[in-house]
Design a protein around this motif. Structure first.
Motif, short mmCIF file in Angstrom:
data_model
loop_
_atom_site.label_atom_id
_atom_site.label_comp_id
_atom_site.label_asym_id
_atom_site.label_seq_id
_atom_site.Cartn_x
_atom_site.Cartn_y
_atom_site.Cartn_z
N ALA A 11 -24.45 -21.10 4.08
CA ALA A 11 -24.73 -20.34 2.70
C ALA A 11 -23.74 -19.25 2.63
N LEU A 12 -24.42 -18.48 3.55
CA LEU A 12 -23.83 -16.71 3.92
C LEU A 12 -21.92 -16.81 4.17
N ARG A 13 -21.63 -17.70 5.07
CA ARG A 13 -20.41 -17.55 4.67
C ARG A 13 -19.61 -17.62 3.32
N LEU A 14 -20.01 -18.79 2.64
CA LEU A 14 -19.30 -19.15 1.37
C LEU A 14 -19.44 -18.21 0.37
N TYR A 15 -20.41 -17.71 0.62
CA TYR A 15 -20.95 -16.35 -0.15
C TYR A 15 -20.86 -15.83 -0.52
N SER A 16 -19.86 -15.26 0.86
CA SER A 16 -19.46 -14.13 1.46
C SER A 16 -17.62 -13.88 0.68
N GLN A 17 -17.40 -15.31 0.17
CA GLN A 17 -15.84 -15.05 0.01
C GLN A 17 -15.72 -15.20 -1.52
N GLY A 19 -15.29 -14.16 -4.82
CA GLY A 19 -14.78 -14.71 -6.98
C GLY A 19 -16.88 -15.47 -6.46
N VAL A 20 -16.94 -16.27 -5.41
CA VAL A 20 -18.12 -16.98 -5.06
C VAL A 20 -19.77 -16.26 -5.53
N GLU A 21 -19.80 -15.45 -5.24
CA GLU A 21 -21.15 -14.13 -5.31
C GLU A 21 -20.99 -14.34 -6.75
N SER A 22 -20.60 -13.80 -7.76
CA SER A 22 -20.20 -14.28 -9.54
C SER A 22 -20.09 -15.08 -10.22
N ALA A 23 -19.51 -16.04 -9.48
CA ALA A 23 -19.18 -17.98 -9.81
C ALA A 23 -20.96 -18.00 -9.45
N CYS A 24 -21.52 -18.27 -8.62
CA CYS A 24 -22.55 -18.61 -8.86
C CYS A 24 -24.14 -17.31 -9.89
N LEU A 25 -23.39 -16.76 -9.34
CA LEU A 25 -24.55 -16.11 -10.32
C LEU A 25 -24.84 -16.26 -12.07
N GLU A 26 -23.38 -16.41 -12.18
CA GLU A 26 -23.01 -16.93 -13.68
C GLU A 26 -23.58 -18.51 -13.53
N LEU A 27 -23.60 -19.07 -12.30
CA LEU A 27 -24.10 -21.19 -12.69
C LEU A 27 -25.61 -20.83 -12.77
N ALA A 142 -19.59 -25.73 -22.17
CA ALA A 142 -18.55 -24.61 -22.17
C ALA A 142 -17.67 -24.47 -20.84
N PRO A 143 -16.36 -24.14 -21.43
CA PRO A 143 -15.48 -23.44 -20.52
C PRO A 143 -15.72 -22.77 -19.27
N SER A 144 -16.38 -22.12 -19.49
CA SER A 144 -16.70 -20.44 -19.06
C SER A 144 -18.12 -21.59 -17.78
N VAL A 145 -18.98 -22.69 -17.91
CA VAL A 145 -19.19 -23.27 -16.91
C VAL A 145 -17.87 -23.74 -15.93
N THR A 146 -17.61 -23.99 -16.47
CA THR A 146 -15.96 -25.23 -15.82
C THR A 146 -15.12 -23.75 -14.53
N ALA A 147 -15.20 -22.81 -15.34
CA ALA A 147 -14.31 -21.73 -14.75
C ALA A 147 -15.52 -21.10 -13.63
N ALA A 148 -16.33 -21.24 -14.11
CA ALA A 148 -17.18 -20.51 -12.48
C ALA A 148 -17.23 -21.96 -11.49
N PHE A 149 -17.12 -22.47 -11.44
CA PHE A 149 -17.04 -24.07 -10.90
C PHE A 149 -15.79 -23.20 -9.86
N GLN A 154 -13.31 -23.68 -4.76
CA GLN A 154 -12.03 -23.41 -3.88
C GLN A 154 -12.24 -22.76 -2.91
N ALA A 155 -13.46 -22.22 -2.77
CA ALA A 155 -13.71 -21.42 -1.05
C ALA A 155 -14.55 -22.06 -0.28
N ALA A 156 -15.38 -23.47 -0.85
CA ALA A 156 -16.26 -24.38 -0.26
C ALA A 156 -14.70 -25.80 0.34
N LEU A 157 -13.92 -25.93 -0.60
CA LEU A 157 -12.87 -27.72 -0.13
C LEU A 157 -11.49 -26.77 0.17
N PRO A 158 -10.70 -27.81 1.75
CA PRO A 158 -9.91 -26.76 1.58
C PRO A 158 -9.19 -27.51 0.69
#
Length: 173
Positions: A11-17, A19-27, A142-149, A154-158
């Motif tokens: 979680a710490l590694r991924l969250y630091s990537q 765009g991930v923090e802002s995406a998570c907070l949006e979700l 909403a498309p913004s939800v899709t955009a936040a994912f 991208q950070a999680a999946l190779p």
């Protein structure tokens, strides 16, 4: 219960990537749990387990009884802090306490992960786990939800499958 565990470090590694923090907070603003999202990713990618929401009751109780009320109080203190910086120390302490609550919640989830069925680790299982979690949520399509994912995945999946939006039942842009 082990606070320092593979899920916490993931979680710490991924969250630091980027765009991930802002995406998570949006979700999170849509009502989704950042910890549940990170758990679904880790569970499918690293642990090779299929999500079973029924065994997460302890973590769910902790989140609703402790973490969410603390977050609500922190948000109230934030409004005071915006008017008077004297409140900064209190606000900072509450942020630290909230992070400790989230770490404990992840530890509760980590402890029950082995009770979940084994699967083939990888993108398909990650998306299956996320779809299972999202299926039980009321989500604004909403498309913004899709955009936040997108940055989160991208950070999680190779290798991110092209049809990830359909798998998660999100609107295709």
């Amino acid at each position: 219960m082990k606070l320092e565990n593979d899920l916490w470090h993931y979680a710490l590694r991924l969250y630091s990537q980027p765009g991930v923090e802002s995406a998570c907070l949006e979700l999170q603003k849509t009502g989704l749990s950042i910890n549940r999202l990170l758990f679904c990713l880790w569970l499918g990618q690293d642990a090779g387990r299929q999500l079973d929401l029924t065994v997460l009751q302890g973590a769910t109780d902790w989140q609703s009884e402790i973490t969410h009320p603390l977050r609500a109080l922190r948000y109230k203190v934030r409004t005071y802090k915006q008017q008077d910086e004297t409140y900064q120390a209190c606000y900072s302490a509450m942020r630290k306490a909230e992070l400790a609550c989230e770490q404990l919640e992840l530890a509760l989830m980590y402890d029950v992960a082995e009770q979940m069925l084994k699967g083939e680790a990888g993108s398909s299982l990650v998306l299956e786990n996320l779809a299972g979690y999202l299926n039980g949520c009321t989500l604004n399509a909403a498309p913004s939800v899709t955009a936040a994912f997108e940055p989160l995945l991208q950070a999680a999946l190779p290798e991110m499958p092209e049809d990830w939006q359909q798998i998660l039942s999100l609107p295709v842009e």
